[in-house]
Every structure is written in C-alpha cells, then in structure tokens.
Scaffold this motif. Sequence first.
Motif, short mmCIF file in Angstrom:
data_model
loop_
_atom_site.label_atom_id
_atom_site.label_comp_id
_atom_site.label_asym_id
_atom_site.label_seq_id
_atom_site.Cartn_x
_atom_site.Cartn_y
_atom_site.Cartn_z
N THR A 4 0.84 -1.04 -0.01
CA THR A 4 -0.18 -0.14 0.00
C THR A 4 0.82 1.21 -0.04
OG1 THR A 4 0.04 0.09 2.40
CG2 THR A 4 -1.81 -1.19 1.00
N ASP A 5 0.23 2.41 -0.21
CA ASP A 5 0.96 3.66 0.01
C ASP A 5 0.25 4.65 0.51
OD1 ASP A 5 3.29 5.30 -0.70
OD2 ASP A 5 3.09 5.36 -2.90
N SER A 6 1.02 5.81 0.89
CA SER A 6 0.23 7.08 1.29
C SER A 6 0.09 7.99 0.28
CB SER A 6 1.17 7.43 2.60
OG SER A 6 1.06 6.64 3.81
N CYS A 7 -1.05 8.60 0.09
CA CYS A 7 -1.52 9.73 -0.86
C CYS A 7 -0.27 11.02 -0.61
CB CYS A 7 -2.66 10.23 -0.82
SG CYS A 7 -3.10 11.47 -1.85
N PRO A 8 0.23 11.32 -1.47
CA PRO A 8 1.22 12.52 -1.63
C PRO A 8 0.40 13.81 -1.53
CG PRO A 8 1.33 11.42 -3.72
CD PRO A 8 0.61 10.76 -3.00
N ARG A 9 -0.91 13.88 -1.72
CA ARG A 9 -1.50 15.09 -1.73
C ARG A 9 -2.42 15.14 -0.24
NH1 ARG A 9 -6.44 16.17 -5.67
NH2 ARG A 9 -5.10 16.95 -7.12
N ARG A 13 -3.53 7.23 4.24
CA ARG A 13 -2.53 6.07 4.36
C ARG A 13 -3.35 4.73 4.06
NH1 ARG A 13 1.56 5.89 9.44
NH2 ARG A 13 2.61 7.71 8.99
N GLY A 14 -2.72 3.53 3.38
CA GLY A 14 -3.09 2.30 3.11
C GLY A 14 -3.91 2.33 1.77
N ILE A 15 -3.47 3.23 0.98
CA ILE A 15 -4.07 3.35 -0.42
C ILE A 15 -3.51 1.77 -1.15
CG2 ILE A 15 -4.44 4.46 -2.54
CD1 ILE A 15 -5.72 5.92 -0.15
N THR A 16 -4.51 1.21 -1.68
CA THR A 16 -4.03 -0.10 -2.51
C THR A 16 -4.20 0.47 -3.77
OG1 THR A 16 -6.52 -0.84 -2.65
CG2 THR A 16 -5.24 -1.55 -0.96
N PRO A 17 -3.17 -0.24 -4.64
CA PRO A 17 -2.92 -0.09 -6.02
C PRO A 17 -4.19 -0.60 -6.89
CG PRO A 17 -1.55 -1.74 -5.25
CD PRO A 17 -2.30 -1.30 -4.00
N THR A 18 -4.55 0.37 -7.73
CA THR A 18 -5.47 0.13 -8.60
C THR A 18 -5.00 -0.77 -10.04
OG1 THR A 18 -5.19 2.32 -9.88
CG2 THR A 18 -6.95 1.98 -7.93
N GLY A 30 0.00 1.76 -10.03
CA GLY A 30 -0.72 2.88 -10.01
C GLY A 30 -1.96 2.98 -8.95
N TYR A 31 -1.82 4.20 -8.29
CA TYR A 31 -2.78 4.43 -7.10
C TYR A 31 -3.88 5.56 -7.58
CZ TYR A 31 0.66 1.83 -4.65
OH TYR A 31 1.41 1.19 -4.25
#
Length: 64
Positions: A4-9, A13-18, A30-31
Amino acid sequence: MNLTDSCPRCCRRGITPTTSRTRGNRIVHGYRCPCGHQWATARDLTAYSELHARRAQRPNRKAA
C-alpha cells in the motif's frame, strides 16, 4: 504481501494499487486516492524477496 502507499496530496494511508505492471525486476503500481489524486510508484522486486519469489514461480509466456 499487500503493498500500500500514502497519498502525497492528502497523506491518507493504506491506499491499495488500482493497477500493476511488471517490467523486468521492477513492479509499477498505479494508485488513486479517494481525494482524486493519482500517482505511480516503481519498486525493485529484488528488495521485496517475497514478491520476487512469487513472480519466479509463475509461468512466463515461453513456458505457457
């Protein structure tokens, strides 16, 4: 392993890839955050031994 990644904007937290794509020893994810921001990350698979092992176990196009 679930990457997972965190949104830079908005720093959520915890954004899964699309989407995901493998390029050699790299994987590109890609997220898209619920805030609407989109971004991509590239990771070296050799740094993630568990992912690298799973990729090696999958048959490639020549073997299929």
